[in-house]
Structures are given as structure tokens and as C-alpha cells.
Write a protein that holds these residues in place. Structure first.
Motif, PDB file in Angstrom:
ATOM      1  N   GLU A 185       0.675  -1.403   0.082  1.00  0.00           N
ATOM      2  CA  GLU A 185       0.039   0.082  -0.123  1.00  0.00           C
ATOM      3  C   GLU A 185       0.897   1.301   0.000  1.00  0.00           C
ATOM      4  O   GLU A 185       0.526   2.443  -0.679  1.00  0.00           O
ATOM      5  CB  GLU A 185      -0.954  -0.038   1.269  1.00  0.00           C
ATOM      6  CG  GLU A 185      -1.917  -0.980   1.274  1.00  0.00           C
ATOM      7  CD  GLU A 185      -2.924  -1.063   0.163  1.00  0.00           C
ATOM      8  OE1 GLU A 185      -3.435   0.257  -0.176  1.00  0.00           O
ATOM      9  OE2 GLU A 185      -3.254  -1.797  -0.384  1.00  0.00           O
ATOM     10  N   ARG A 186       1.784   1.185   0.745  1.00  0.00           N
ATOM     11  CA  ARG A 186       2.677   2.309   0.786  1.00  0.00           C
ATOM     12  C   ARG A 186       4.091   2.474   0.103  1.00  0.00           C
ATOM     13  O   ARG A 186       4.737   3.473   0.149  1.00  0.00           O
ATOM     14  CB  ARG A 186       3.012   2.750   2.444  1.00  0.00           C
ATOM     15  CG  ARG A 186       1.957   2.863   3.279  1.00  0.00           C
ATOM     16  CD  ARG A 186       1.125   4.028   2.779  1.00  0.00           C
ATOM     17  NE  ARG A 186       1.646   5.320   2.608  1.00  0.00           N
ATOM     18  CZ  ARG A 186       2.208   5.957   3.693  1.00  0.00           C
ATOM     19  NH1 ARG A 186       1.668   5.923   4.798  1.00  0.00           N
ATOM     20  NH2 ARG A 186       2.761   7.168   3.328  1.00  0.00           N
ATOM     21  N   GLY A 187       4.350   1.294  -0.527  1.00  0.00           N
ATOM     22  CA  GLY A 187       5.393   1.489  -1.460  1.00  0.00           C
ATOM     23  C   GLY A 187       6.783   1.413  -0.641  1.00  0.00           C
ATOM     24  O   GLY A 187       7.810   1.711  -1.216  1.00  0.00           O
ATOM     25  N   ILE A 188       6.669   0.704   0.601  1.00  0.00           N
ATOM     26  CA  ILE A 188       8.078   0.981   1.232  1.00  0.00           C
ATOM     27  C   ILE A 188       8.863  -0.192   0.593  1.00  0.00           C
ATOM     28  O   ILE A 188       8.591  -1.226   0.384  1.00  0.00           O
ATOM     29  CB  ILE A 188       7.726   0.392   2.675  1.00  0.00           C
ATOM     30  CG1 ILE A 188       6.840   1.529   3.542  1.00  0.00           C
ATOM     31  CG2 ILE A 188       9.162  -0.009   3.586  1.00  0.00           C
ATOM     32  CD1 ILE A 188       7.937   2.759   3.471  1.00  0.00           C
ATOM     33  N   HIS A 189      10.327   0.069   0.585  1.00  0.00           N
ATOM     34  CA  HIS A 189      11.360  -0.774  -0.097  1.00  0.00           C
ATOM     35  C   HIS A 189      12.037  -1.752   0.705  1.00  0.00           C
ATOM     36  O   HIS A 189      12.307  -2.565   0.355  1.00  0.00           O
ATOM     37  CB  HIS A 189      12.211   0.043  -0.995  1.00  0.00           C
ATOM     38  CG  HIS A 189      13.477  -0.552  -1.625  1.00  0.00           C
ATOM     39  ND1 HIS A 189      13.245  -1.399  -2.677  1.00  0.00           N
ATOM     40  CD2 HIS A 189      14.612  -0.665  -1.313  1.00  0.00           C
ATOM     41  CE1 HIS A 189      14.495  -1.817  -3.033  1.00  0.00           C
ATOM     42  NE2 HIS A 189      15.173  -1.464  -2.111  1.00  0.00           N
ATOM     43  N   ARG A 190      12.263  -1.025   2.120  1.00  0.00           N
ATOM     44  CA  ARG A 190      12.927  -1.919   2.968  1.00  0.00           C
ATOM     45  C   ARG A 190      12.232  -1.845   4.450  1.00  0.00           C
ATOM     46  O   ARG A 190      12.045  -0.718   4.858  1.00  0.00           O
ATOM     47  CB  ARG A 190      14.440  -1.244   3.133  1.00  0.00           C
ATOM     48  CG  ARG A 190      15.592  -1.778   4.055  1.00  0.00           C
ATOM     49  CD  ARG A 190      16.778  -1.081   4.055  1.00  0.00           C
ATOM     50  NE  ARG A 190      17.574  -1.222   5.349  1.00  0.00           N
ATOM     51  CZ  ARG A 190      18.390  -2.350   5.400  1.00  0.00           C
ATOM     52  NH1 ARG A 190      18.602  -2.945   4.202  1.00  0.00           N
ATOM     53  NH2 ARG A 190      19.059  -2.419   6.443  1.00  0.00           N
ATOM     54  N   VAL A 191      12.265  -3.046   4.871  1.00  0.00           N
ATOM     55  CA  VAL A 191      11.572  -3.176   6.167  1.00  0.00           C
ATOM     56  C   VAL A 191      12.922  -3.530   7.150  1.00  0.00           C
ATOM     57  O   VAL A 191      13.230  -4.703   6.699  1.00  0.00           O
ATOM     58  CB  VAL A 191      10.514  -3.952   6.282  1.00  0.00           C
ATOM     59  CG1 VAL A 191      10.203  -4.203   7.861  1.00  0.00           C
ATOM     60  CG2 VAL A 191       9.547  -3.663   5.447  1.00  0.00           C
ATOM     61  N   GLU A 192      13.149  -2.855   8.528  1.00  0.00           N
ATOM     62  CA  GLU A 192      14.232  -3.226   9.185  1.00  0.00           C
ATOM     63  C   GLU A 192      13.574  -3.806  10.520  1.00  0.00           C
ATOM     64  O   GLU A 192      12.663  -3.460  10.927  1.00  0.00           O
ATOM     65  CB  GLU A 192      15.013  -2.096   9.484  1.00  0.00           C
ATOM     66  CG  GLU A 192      15.748  -1.528   8.129  1.00  0.00           C
ATOM     67  CD  GLU A 192      16.437  -0.138   8.559  1.00  0.00           C
ATOM     68  OE1 GLU A 192      17.475  -0.059   7.678  1.00  0.00           O
ATOM     69  OE2 GLU A 192      16.134   0.425   9.466  1.00  0.00           O
ATOM     70  N   TRP A 193      14.299  -4.685  11.158  1.00  0.00           N
ATOM     71  CA  TRP A 193      14.154  -5.382  12.339  1.00  0.00           C
ATOM     72  C   TRP A 193      15.085  -5.308  13.266  1.00  0.00           C
ATOM     73  O   TRP A 193      16.358  -6.042  12.785  1.00  0.00           O
ATOM     74  CB  TRP A 193      13.572  -6.720  12.047  1.00  0.00           C
ATOM     75  CG  TRP A 193      13.227  -7.570  13.175  1.00  0.00           C
ATOM     76  CD1 TRP A 193      13.723  -8.460  14.168  1.00  0.00           C
ATOM     77  CD2 TRP A 193      11.659  -7.859  13.598  1.00  0.00           C
ATOM     78  NE1 TRP A 193      12.741  -8.988  14.613  1.00  0.00           N
ATOM     79  CE2 TRP A 193      11.643  -8.730  14.685  1.00  0.00           C
ATOM     80  CE3 TRP A 193      10.578  -7.054  13.192  1.00  0.00           C
ATOM     81  CZ2 TRP A 193      10.301  -9.030  15.092  1.00  0.00           C
ATOM     82  CZ3 TRP A 193       9.282  -7.410  13.764  1.00  0.00           C
ATOM     83  CH2 TRP A 193       9.137  -8.455  14.646  1.00  0.00           C
ATOM     84  N   TYR A 194      15.333  -4.434  14.444  1.00  0.00           N
ATOM     85  CA  TYR A 194      16.416  -4.363  15.117  1.00  0.00           C
ATOM     86  C   TYR A 194      15.863  -5.456  16.520  1.00  0.00           C
ATOM     87  O   TYR A 194      14.960  -5.025  17.223  1.00  0.00           O
ATOM     88  CB  TYR A 194      16.656  -3.124  15.781  1.00  0.00           C
ATOM     89  CG  TYR A 194      17.423  -2.095  14.628  1.00  0.00           C
ATOM     90  CD1 TYR A 194      18.479  -1.797  14.374  1.00  0.00           C
ATOM     91  CD2 TYR A 194      16.362  -1.626  13.555  1.00  0.00           C
ATOM     92  CE1 TYR A 194      19.076  -1.009  13.567  1.00  0.00           C
ATOM     93  CE2 TYR A 194      16.637  -0.907  12.609  1.00  0.00           C
ATOM     94  CZ  TYR A 194      18.002  -0.481  12.713  1.00  0.00           C
ATOM     95  OH  TYR A 194      18.536   0.081  11.446  1.00  0.00           O
ATOM     96  N   VAL A 195      16.898  -6.166  16.920  1.00  0.00           N
ATOM     97  CA  VAL A 195      16.753  -7.246  18.164  1.00  0.00           C
ATOM     98  C   VAL A 195      17.798  -7.398  18.746  1.00  0.00           C
ATOM     99  O   VAL A 195      18.866  -7.493  18.362  1.00  0.00           O
ATOM    100  CB  VAL A 195      16.053  -8.400  17.502  1.00  0.00           C
ATOM    101  CG1 VAL A 195      16.913  -9.043  16.365  1.00  0.00           C
ATOM    102  CG2 VAL A 195      15.731  -9.450  18.434  1.00  0.00           C
ATOM    103  N   SER A 196      17.911  -7.482  20.035  1.00  0.00           N
ATOM    104  CA  SER A 196      18.583  -7.929  21.032  1.00  0.00           C
ATOM    105  C   SER A 196      19.309  -9.400  20.614  1.00  0.00           C
ATOM    106  O   SER A 196      18.481 -10.123  20.304  1.00  0.00           O
ATOM    107  CB  SER A 196      18.161  -7.753  22.469  1.00  0.00           C
ATOM    108  OG  SER A 196      19.007  -8.682  23.232  1.00  0.00           O
ATOM    109  N   ALA A 197      20.394  -9.503  20.585  1.00  0.00           N
ATOM    110  CA  ALA A 197      20.896 -10.594  20.084  1.00  0.00           C
ATOM    111  C   ALA A 197      20.679 -12.030  21.144  1.00  0.00           C
ATOM    112  O   ALA A 197      20.578 -13.188  20.676  1.00  0.00           O
ATOM    113  CB  ALA A 197      22.500 -10.765  19.889  1.00  0.00           C
ATOM    114  N   ALA A 198      20.245 -11.545  22.194  1.00  0.00           N
ATOM    115  CA  ALA A 198      19.641 -12.512  23.110  1.00  0.00           C
ATOM    116  C   ALA A 198      18.390 -12.901  23.078  1.00  0.00           C
ATOM    117  O   ALA A 198      17.911 -13.828  23.608  1.00  0.00           O
ATOM    118  CB  ALA A 198      19.923 -12.104  24.635  1.00  0.00           C
ATOM    119  N   ASN A 199      17.369 -12.108  22.297  1.00  0.00           N
ATOM    120  CA  ASN A 199      15.986 -12.415  22.310  1.00  0.00           C
ATOM    121  C   ASN A 199      15.771 -13.453  21.046  1.00  0.00           C
ATOM    122  O   ASN A 199      15.531 -13.050  19.882  1.00  0.00           O
ATOM    123  CB  ASN A 199      15.526 -10.843  21.930  1.00  0.00           C
ATOM    124  CG  ASN A 199      14.001 -11.149  21.820  1.00  0.00           C
ATOM    125  OD1 ASN A 199      13.367 -12.046  21.906  1.00  0.00           O
ATOM    126  ND2 ASN A 199      13.275  -9.839  21.879  1.00  0.00           N
TER     127      ASN A 199
END
Length: 184
Positions: free
Chosen positions: A124-138
Motif C-alpha cells: 500500500e505504501r511502497g516501502i522498499h526496505r523493512v528493518e528489524w532491530y533485536v537484542s542478540a539474546a532475544n
């Protein structure tokens, strides 16, 4: 108001708006210890005023088209959520995130809800890149990124100070073409 089914009639994704602050606070109180292992949300939402202020910040972000927040309801009870902490339509980049209280884990709710968000962002919005930041312990959140077909791009070593400890943060992402090309 809208609700999106998350696989069955008992689980729904809905907007999480300021008028739901009391329900949001009760949810945080139920899941505070579990959610707070890796996510700072329980440290921010400590009383009704802070719950309302947090949801209002996201209402303002939505109005400015820079972020969004949605709740996950199971059997009529708010049990978690997914969000875009950052959303930059002009650059075609956003960040997705999640949290869930322990009573709702292991049901695929976060994965399903995040799929709904990513599909909307890309289609719908034309987003090209989706990022996910996560603790390496999670590990549970990393498994969500894997189930979504994201690619691990790297680790920011000791990047995030959380509750007096330095956390390694993994960066995962997916591109619009990868999302569109995934198996059904």
C-alpha cells in the motif's frame, strides 16, 4: 475502527489508540517482567499518564506518517502489539517491532500480525526496505525475523545500554522484491 483476524476468530489486530490507555497499562502490568527482558516498553509505561502519553506519541506519529502502533487481542484481551517505531515513506524505509505477554506466546500471533504490517507497508505504501532491530539474546524475536524471510545483516556490538548492561543488537531486513517473491 477495524480489526484484522490473525488466523482465527479469537485473535485480532487493531489500532492501539490513546483512549485504550487503561487497557494498555493493565496489559503492561500483566506482562511487565516478560516483555521487559528485551524491550524497554514496560520501563516507559508505568502508570495511566505514561500509558496515555505513549499511545498519544504514536497517534501523533501516525498523523505525521512517521510511525504506527497496533494491538493484538486474544479472546478480547490485549496481549501484545506490533508497531512501526520509524516509518519514512519518502525514503521507502521503515522499522517494525513487537512485544507479547507470556500468556499469548507460541501461537504465531506476532509473526502473523507483523506480516499484516509488512504487507501493508510494501503493497500500500511502497516501502522498499523493512528493518528489524533485536537484542542478540532475544531468540523468539530473531525466530520471527527468520519466519518473515528477513536477512540478518549484522550485529552492532554492545550498541544498546539496557538496564545497566550493554546489548548486542542484530539488524535484520527484507526488501520489497523479496517480500513479493516469497512463497505463499
Amino acid at each position: 475502527m477495524f480489526a484484522v483476524s490473525l488466523g482465527d476468530d479469537q485473535a485480532q489486530l487493531r489500532p492501539l489508540e490513546p483512549w485504550r490507555a487503561e487497557e494498555f497499562l493493565a496489559h503492561m502490568d500483566r506482562g511487565r517482567e516478560h516483555i521487559g527482558r528485551y524491550v524497554g516498553l514496560p520501563d516507559v509505561v508505568t502508570d495511566l499518564d505514561s500509558a496515555r502519553a505513549h499511545l498519544q506519541r504514536y497517534a501523533d506519529k501516525q498523523a505525521a506518517d512517521t510511525g504506527r502502533i497496533y494491538g493484538i487481542w486474544l479472546d478480547g484481551t490485549l496481549v501484545g502489539g506490533v508497531l512501526f517505531p520509524n516509518f519514512d515513506a519518502a525514503q521507502g524505509v521503515c522499522e517494525a517491532g513487537c512485544w507479547l505477554e507470556p500468556s499469548a506466546t507460541g501461537r504465531g500471533l506476532v509473526t502473523h500480525a507483523t506480516r499484516v504490517l509488512i504487507d501493508w507497508a510494501v503493497e500500500e505504501r511502497g516501502i522498499h526496505r523493512v528493518e528489524w532491530y533485536v537484542s542478540a539474546a532475544n531468540r523468539p524475536s530473531i525466530k520471527v525475523a527468520q519466519r518473515l524471510g528477513m536477512t540478518r545483516e549484522g550485529v552492532l556490538r554492545q550498541q544498546y545500554a539496557y538496564r545497566s548492561e550493554r546489548q548486542d543488537i542484530e539488524i535484520w531486513s527484507l526488501l520489497a522484491d523479496e517480500w513479493r517473491g516469497r512463497p505463499s
